[in-house]
Enzyme design. Sequence first.
Site, PDB file in Angstrom:
ATOM      1  CG  HIS A 157      63.394  42.704  27.590  1.00  0.00           C
ATOM      2  ND1 HIS A 157      63.010  43.719  26.743  1.00  0.00           N
ATOM      3  CD2 HIS A 157      63.766  43.309  28.745  1.00  0.00           C
ATOM      4  CE1 HIS A 157      63.143  44.887  27.351  1.00  0.00           C
ATOM      5  NE2 HIS A 157      63.593  44.664  28.572  1.00  0.00           N
ATOM      6  CG  ASP A 164      64.255  48.085  28.120  1.00  0.00           C
ATOM      7  OD1 ASP A 164      63.366  47.839  28.953  1.00  0.00           O
ATOM      8  OD2 ASP A 164      65.338  47.474  28.082  1.00  0.00           O
ATOM      9  CD  GLU A 246      65.799  48.125  34.387  1.00  0.00           C
ATOM     10  OE1 GLU A 246      64.946  47.754  33.541  1.00  0.00           O
ATOM     11  OE2 GLU A 246      66.869  47.510  34.584  1.00  0.00           O
ATOM     12  CG  HIS A 249      61.558  46.973  32.228  1.00  0.00           C
ATOM     13  ND1 HIS A 249      62.429  46.047  31.700  1.00  0.00           N
ATOM     14  CD2 HIS A 249      60.513  46.259  32.705  1.00  0.00           C
ATOM     15  CE1 HIS A 249      61.924  44.834  31.851  1.00  0.00           C
ATOM     16  NE2 HIS A 249      60.759  44.934  32.459  1.00  0.00           N
TER      17      HIS A 249
END
Length: 272
Positions: A157, A164, A246, A249
């Site tokens: 990130h 996300d 995830e 993500h």
Amino acid sequence: MTTPSTARVRLTVQLLGVLAGVGVVGGCVRAPQPPPPPAPSGRPGLVVLSDVDPRIHTDIRYATAHNFVGRPVDGYPEPLCLLTDAAAAALRRVQDAALATGHSLKVYDCYRPRRAVDDFLTWAGQPGGQQMKAEFYPRVAKSDLFEQGYLGARSTHSRGSTVDLTLVDVPAPEQPGYVPGQPLVACTAPRDRRFADNSIDMGTGFDCFDPLAHVASSQVDATARRNRELLRRLMTDAGFVGYDREWWHFRYRDEPWPDTYFDLPVARSSAG
């Protein structure tokens, strides 16, 4: 035939070449190599996603108390989604494709400064601070979050091209606000029991640090599997790469800063 004097001359050339940064090959002087590219200026050329595509919903959790640490995270003075121009343009293409399926994107986090990652690291190493455990990591020990890959000492990130996000129906249902101190429900609970996020059912809530959030989990129902597959297809078709632990993500594959981690705050002043 090489005479002692010739050998001394060749050695002298080689030594001078080393001192001057010039290569010597076979006794011949090689042209100097071009200088390395300049260091990044410190500004990755971020844009505010809502300026690029106001149709995309935002719910920037780390600017609020509704996240796994239970307070606004360091580096989030404004609830904005910042991305590199390339990633934002790609996300606009995803939004076009999502709308064609009757859905819209909703982002939870985009560019994340290094100071926020450091804040997570500090929080994880401190005793206590588990007021949000019941919702975000009900079955994983706080001390295991880094080891199990839910948190990292570095985050993609911070390079500005990771996001996300989820999908919401069009029109998006109203989402009630989070009230600090309200009773918490596990992110692994059925959709009608956990926090009333207006996302379509992905099998868990956002930032659910649990094996149930792994993309390929066989423990979620068929509806959640279809929704995860739809989100992944929309994102990968536009050049994003997912993360298997995830479902929310995604990193833009052709990110312009693949090796640089920035620390500008999440604020409009950091754009440009």
